[in-house]
Design an enzyme around this catalytic site. Structure first.
Site, PDB file in Angstrom:
ATOM      1  N   ARG A  90       0.835  -1.195   0.000  1.00 42.29           N
ATOM      2  CA  ARG A  90       0.000   0.000   0.000  1.00 42.29           C
ATOM      3  C   ARG A  90       0.869   1.244   0.000  1.00 42.29           C
ATOM      4  O   ARG A  90       1.771   1.389   0.806  1.00 42.29           O
ATOM      5  CB  ARG A  90      -0.891  -0.001   1.257  1.00 42.29           C
ATOM      6  CG  ARG A  90      -1.583   1.309   1.588  1.00 42.29           C
ATOM      7  CD  ARG A  90      -2.751   1.591   0.662  1.00 42.29           C
ATOM      8  NE  ARG A  90      -3.364   2.869   0.991  1.00 42.29           N
ATOM      9  CZ  ARG A  90      -4.492   3.004   1.664  1.00 42.29           C
ATOM     10  NH1 ARG A  90      -5.142   1.963   2.082  1.00 42.29           N
ATOM     11  NH2 ARG A  90      -4.989   4.207   1.899  1.00 42.29           N
ATOM     12  N   ARG A 100      -6.125   1.071  -4.807  1.00 41.80           N
ATOM     13  CA  ARG A 100      -5.221   0.636  -3.739  1.00 41.80           C
ATOM     14  C   ARG A 100      -5.120  -0.886  -3.674  1.00 41.80           C
ATOM     15  O   ARG A 100      -6.089  -1.593  -3.947  1.00 41.80           O
ATOM     16  CB  ARG A 100      -5.642   1.226  -2.383  1.00 41.80           C
ATOM     17  CG  ARG A 100      -6.978   0.814  -1.808  1.00 41.80           C
ATOM     18  CD  ARG A 100      -8.178   1.686  -2.179  1.00 41.80           C
ATOM     19  NE  ARG A 100      -8.012   3.103  -2.264  1.00 41.80           N
ATOM     20  CZ  ARG A 100      -8.104   3.944  -1.243  1.00 41.80           C
ATOM     21  NH1 ARG A 100      -8.326   3.500  -0.045  1.00 41.80           N
ATOM     22  NH2 ARG A 100      -7.974   5.230  -1.425  1.00 41.80           N
ATOM     23  N   ASP A 103      -6.835  -1.849   1.598  1.00 43.52           N
ATOM     24  CA  ASP A 103      -7.373  -0.820   2.475  1.00 43.52           C
ATOM     25  C   ASP A 103      -8.019  -1.533   3.659  1.00 43.52           C
ATOM     26  O   ASP A 103      -8.898  -2.380   3.457  1.00 43.52           O
ATOM     27  CB  ASP A 103      -8.431  -0.037   1.679  1.00 43.52           C
ATOM     28  CG  ASP A 103      -8.786   1.284   2.315  1.00 43.52           C
ATOM     29  OD1 ASP A 103      -8.060   1.734   3.214  1.00 43.52           O
ATOM     30  OD2 ASP A 103      -9.792   1.871   1.887  1.00 43.52           O
ATOM     31  N   ASP A 105      -9.995  -0.724   7.149  1.00 39.85           N
ATOM     32  CA  ASP A 105     -10.647   0.329   7.925  1.00 39.85           C
ATOM     33  C   ASP A 105     -11.221  -0.236   9.215  1.00 39.85           C
ATOM     34  O   ASP A 105     -11.813  -1.319   9.216  1.00 39.85           O
ATOM     35  CB  ASP A 105     -11.824   0.928   7.126  1.00 39.85           C
ATOM     36  CG  ASP A 105     -11.365   1.757   5.954  1.00 39.85           C
ATOM     37  OD1 ASP A 105     -10.300   2.396   6.048  1.00 39.85           O
ATOM     38  OD2 ASP A 105     -12.083   1.770   4.935  1.00 39.85           O
TER      39      ASP A 105
HETATM   40  N1  ROI Z   1     -15.059   1.582  -3.742  1.00 44.19           N
HETATM   41  C1  ROI Z   1     -15.350   0.291  -3.523  1.00 44.19           C
HETATM   42  N2  ROI Z   1     -16.273  -0.304  -4.280  1.00 44.19           N
HETATM   43  N3  ROI Z   1     -14.760  -0.420  -2.530  1.00 44.19           N
HETATM   44  C2  ROI Z   1     -13.825   0.137  -1.721  1.00 44.19           C
HETATM   45  O1  ROI Z   1     -13.280  -0.534  -0.817  1.00 44.19           O
HETATM   46  C3  ROI Z   1     -13.491   1.491  -1.922  1.00 44.19           C
HETATM   47  N4  ROI Z   1     -12.595   2.123  -1.138  1.00 44.19           N
HETATM   48  C4  ROI Z   1     -12.298   3.398  -1.282  1.00 44.19           C
HETATM   49  C5  ROI Z   1     -12.954   4.244  -2.333  1.00 44.19           C
HETATM   50  C6  ROI Z   1     -11.881   4.848  -3.217  1.00 44.19           C
HETATM   51  C7  ROI Z   1     -13.758   5.328  -1.653  1.00 44.19           C
HETATM   52  N5  ROI Z   1     -13.849   3.496  -3.184  1.00 44.19           N
HETATM   53  C8  ROI Z   1     -14.146   2.191  -2.960  1.00 44.19           C
HETATM   54  O2  ROI Z   1     -11.445   3.965  -0.461  1.00 44.19           O
END
Ligand code: ROI
Length: 167
Positions: A90, A100, A103, A105
């Protein structure tokens, strides 16, 4: 001297990837999270294929939600997740809302509401994100989210469009 144990907190994590074999990224991230000292996996949702939210000139995503029990403080948890993100290549310097490899969260941490410059919990974007709400509801249908209400109600107000469960 007595050494007291840290309290165990149930937390929910959102996982997403749209680069470098997203399915493999999520499987590998799951294993790394579950292997972290102070974290126990409780549940892992199905994997979902989702259209990108934000800029459309990026690949589709794979998303999932994981429930854990953790003895880590929320900031130690954040740091552990960032180490795992970095180990998966990342890069944090890219475009906001850009593609990315991984991610991770913190969607929710116990019943706590946290507002720090580097971390807001519950995650502020969940109500609009079908790729979070559907997998989350799969593993915690009765959940109430601090400051946001029942997960079922958030789900009822969010479109499924662009989301597909992978078998
Ligand atoms: N869109 C989708 N479908 N899934 C994600 O995990 C995701 N993560 C993000 C952004 C760029 C907002 N869009 C995403 O961070």
């Amino acid at each position: 001297m007595t050494i007291s144990k840290s309290p165990v907190v149930t937390a929910y994590l959102g996982l997403g990837s749209n680069l470098a074999s997203p399915l493999e990224q999520l499987k590998s991230a799951r294993a790394a999270i579950a292997a972290t000292v102070g974290i126990k996996e409780r549940a892992f949702s199905s994997l979902y294929h989702s259209l990108p939210m934000g800029p459309q000139d990026q690949p589709d995503y794979v998303n999932a939600v994981m429930a854990i029990d953790t003895e880590l403080s929320v900031l130690d948890l954040l740091q552990s997740l960032q180490v795992i993100e970095n180990a998966h290549g990342r890069c944090r310097a890219g475009e906001r809302w850009g593609a990315r490899t991984l991610d991770l969260d913190i969607l929710m941490y116990g019943d706590q509401q946290i507002d720090l410059p580097m971390l807001t919990v519950p995650h502020p974007g969940i109500a609009e994100r079908s790729f979070v709400l559907y997998p989350w509801h799969e593993i915690a249908p009765e959940l109430s989210i601090p400051g946001k209400g029942q997960l079922t109600d958030l789900l009822a107000n969010c479109s499924l469009a662009g989301l597909k469960r992978l078998d």
